[in-house]
Motif scaffolding. Structure first.
Motif, PDB file in Angstrom:
ATOM      1  N   ASP A 176       0.846  -1.190   0.000  1.00 31.33           N
ATOM      2  CA  ASP A 176       0.000   0.000   0.000  1.00 31.33           C
ATOM      3  C   ASP A 176       0.882   1.240   0.000  1.00 31.33           C
ATOM      4  N   MET A 177       0.264   2.408  -0.026  1.00 32.88           N
ATOM      5  CA  MET A 177       1.028   3.644  -0.153  1.00 32.88           C
ATOM      6  C   MET A 177       1.967   3.898   1.023  1.00 32.88           C
ATOM      7  N   HIS A 178       1.682   3.302   2.181  1.00 32.69           N
ATOM      8  CA  HIS A 178       2.600   3.449   3.304  1.00 32.69           C
ATOM      9  C   HIS A 178       3.949   2.780   3.012  1.00 32.69           C
ATOM     10  N   ASP A 179       3.974   1.863   2.062  1.00 28.76           N
ATOM     11  CA  ASP A 179       5.203   1.149   1.713  1.00 28.76           C
ATOM     12  C   ASP A 179       6.006   1.846   0.625  1.00 28.76           C
ATOM     13  N   LEU A 180       5.502   2.956   0.091  1.00 25.75           N
ATOM     14  CA  LEU A 180       6.096   3.528  -1.117  1.00 25.75           C
ATOM     15  C   LEU A 180       7.580   3.853  -0.946  1.00 25.75           C
ATOM     16  N   GLY A 214      11.890   9.191 -10.565  1.00 23.19           N
ATOM     17  CA  GLY A 214      11.193   8.410 -11.573  1.00 23.19           C
ATOM     18  C   GLY A 214      10.855   7.019 -11.079  1.00 23.19           C
ATOM     19  N   VAL A 215      11.772   6.402 -10.322  1.00 26.65           N
ATOM     20  CA  VAL A 215      11.503   5.089  -9.741  1.00 26.65           C
ATOM     21  C   VAL A 215      10.332   5.181  -8.765  1.00 26.65           C
ATOM     22  N   MET A 232       6.871   3.063  -8.941  1.00 27.33           N
ATOM     23  CA  MET A 232       6.380   2.225  -7.859  1.00 27.33           C
ATOM     24  C   MET A 232       5.024   2.714  -7.347  1.00 27.33           C
ATOM     25  N   ARG A 233       4.797   4.012  -7.383  1.00 27.86           N
ATOM     26  CA  ARG A 233       3.490   4.544  -6.996  1.00 27.86           C
ATOM     27  C   ARG A 233       2.400   3.991  -7.912  1.00 27.86           C
ATOM     28  N   ARG A 239      -0.794   1.483  -6.944  1.00 24.63           N
ATOM     29  CA  ARG A 239      -2.179   1.813  -7.297  1.00 24.63           C
ATOM     30  C   ARG A 239      -2.850   0.678  -8.057  1.00 24.63           C
ATOM     31  N   ARG A 240      -2.069  -0.039  -8.865  1.00 28.18           N
ATOM     32  CA  ARG A 240      -2.610  -1.158  -9.636  1.00 28.18           C
ATOM     33  C   ARG A 240      -2.589  -2.472  -8.860  1.00 28.18           C
ATOM     34  N   GLU A 241      -2.189  -2.399  -7.588  1.00 26.71           N
ATOM     35  CA  GLU A 241      -2.045  -3.596  -6.752  1.00 26.71           C
ATOM     36  C   GLU A 241      -1.132  -4.621  -7.433  1.00 26.71           C
TER      37      GLU A 241
END
Length: 286
Positions: free
Chosen positions: A149-153, A180-181, A185-186, A190-192
């Motif tokens: 999830d976004m907390h892991d970004l 860019g990386v 990854m974001r 978002r696409r799981e």
């Protein structure tokens, strides 16, 4: 032979030609069946399924013996006979492709036949092993495996940057390249399409899904286990668990990946996860 006549042997795919190209890519080689052929050419077949005809090329005209797809991101995927290499190289000389991936003989011929533009560094190429599975390995799922999830970004972006260096894709990334990386990854989160193994509040490993097609299968990429968590079988068990989810829950016909040919620990891990070596690919960066 002139450049014009070379280019004439390469044809852009259209709606009428697409079924013939699909049939060529789905044709199994000796000892294979149709699903094996589909997995071997899943990226090209997925591009046809998405009607990206203007980005698909065949050689020769009318009756394909080789196929190439140039994505909007600059990745060139190729399959088929080596004999197409010189013509593809001429046709694509001004395309600006950044990554070349596919059947080793054809990809190598494209590299050998491509002129080196002024002020551009020479392509860096290496052999990969293409691996695939259609069955679920009986390995225990790692504790803490979940969809990112976004907390892991921040954590997974850092792991992706480490992978870039450790997998010999290039030197440590600049600040701009790291941004860019993070954006890549974001999008994956978002696409799981990224899974992580969390242990003691730490993201110990990540696994990306670079292709997900119910008709053509899935591809796992971006596998990275932090050094302090290596040696416990996380790569094998994590890849096996993600592949099992893709094949049993999402009903994919199979899962593929590719790994550096000289990455013996990685190849052993993927074999334990149920993946079989299906042949040599070339990966080139420029």
């Amino acid at each position: 032979m002139s450049a014009g006549s070379l280019r004439a042997r390469v044809q852009t795919v259209d709606e009428q030609l697409a079924p013939r190209v699909t049939a060529f890519l789905e044709q199994p080689e000796p000892g294979m069946d149709r699903t094996d052929a589909v997995l071997a050419h899943q990226q090209l077949l997925d591009a046809i399924d998405r009607h990206e005809y203007r980005r698909l090329l065949i050689w020769p005209e009318g009756e394909p013996a080789a196929v190439a797809h140039l994505s909007t991101s600059g990745t060139l995927v190729v399959a088929g006979t080596r004999e197409a290499g010189a013509d593809f190289a001429t046709h694509l000389s001004g395309s600006g492709w950044r990554v070349l991936l596919g059947d080793a003989p054809l990809a190598d011929c494209i590299l050998e036949s491509s002129p080196r533009p002024m002020m551009r560094r020479r392509s860096h190429a290496r052999e990969q092993r293409f691996m695939a599975t259609r069955t679920c390995a009986d390995l225990p799922t790692p504790a803490g495996l979940r969809i990112a999830d976004m907390h892991d970004l921040g954590a997974i972006s850092e792991l992706a940057c480490r992978l870039h260096v450790e997998d010999r894709m290039g030197p440590p990334l600049s600040r701009g390249a790291r941004s860019g990386v993070t954006e890549r990854m974001r999008s994956s989160v978002r696409r799981e399409a990224t899974w992580v193994v969390e242990q003691g509040g730490d993201v110990a490993a990540k696994f990306d899904i670079s292709l997900r097609s119910p008709a053509r299968g899935a591809q796992i990429a971006g596998v990275y286990v932090k050094r302090e968590h290596r040696g416990a079988g996380l790569a094998a068990r994590g890849v096996a668990a993600v592949a099992r989810h893709l094949m049993t829950v999402e009903r994919m016909p199979g899962v593929t990946l590719h790994v550096r040919s000289d990455n013996a620990p990685g190849r052993r891990a993927y074999e334990r996860a149920g993946f079989a070596d299906r042949g040599a690919w070339t990966l080139a960066l420029r």
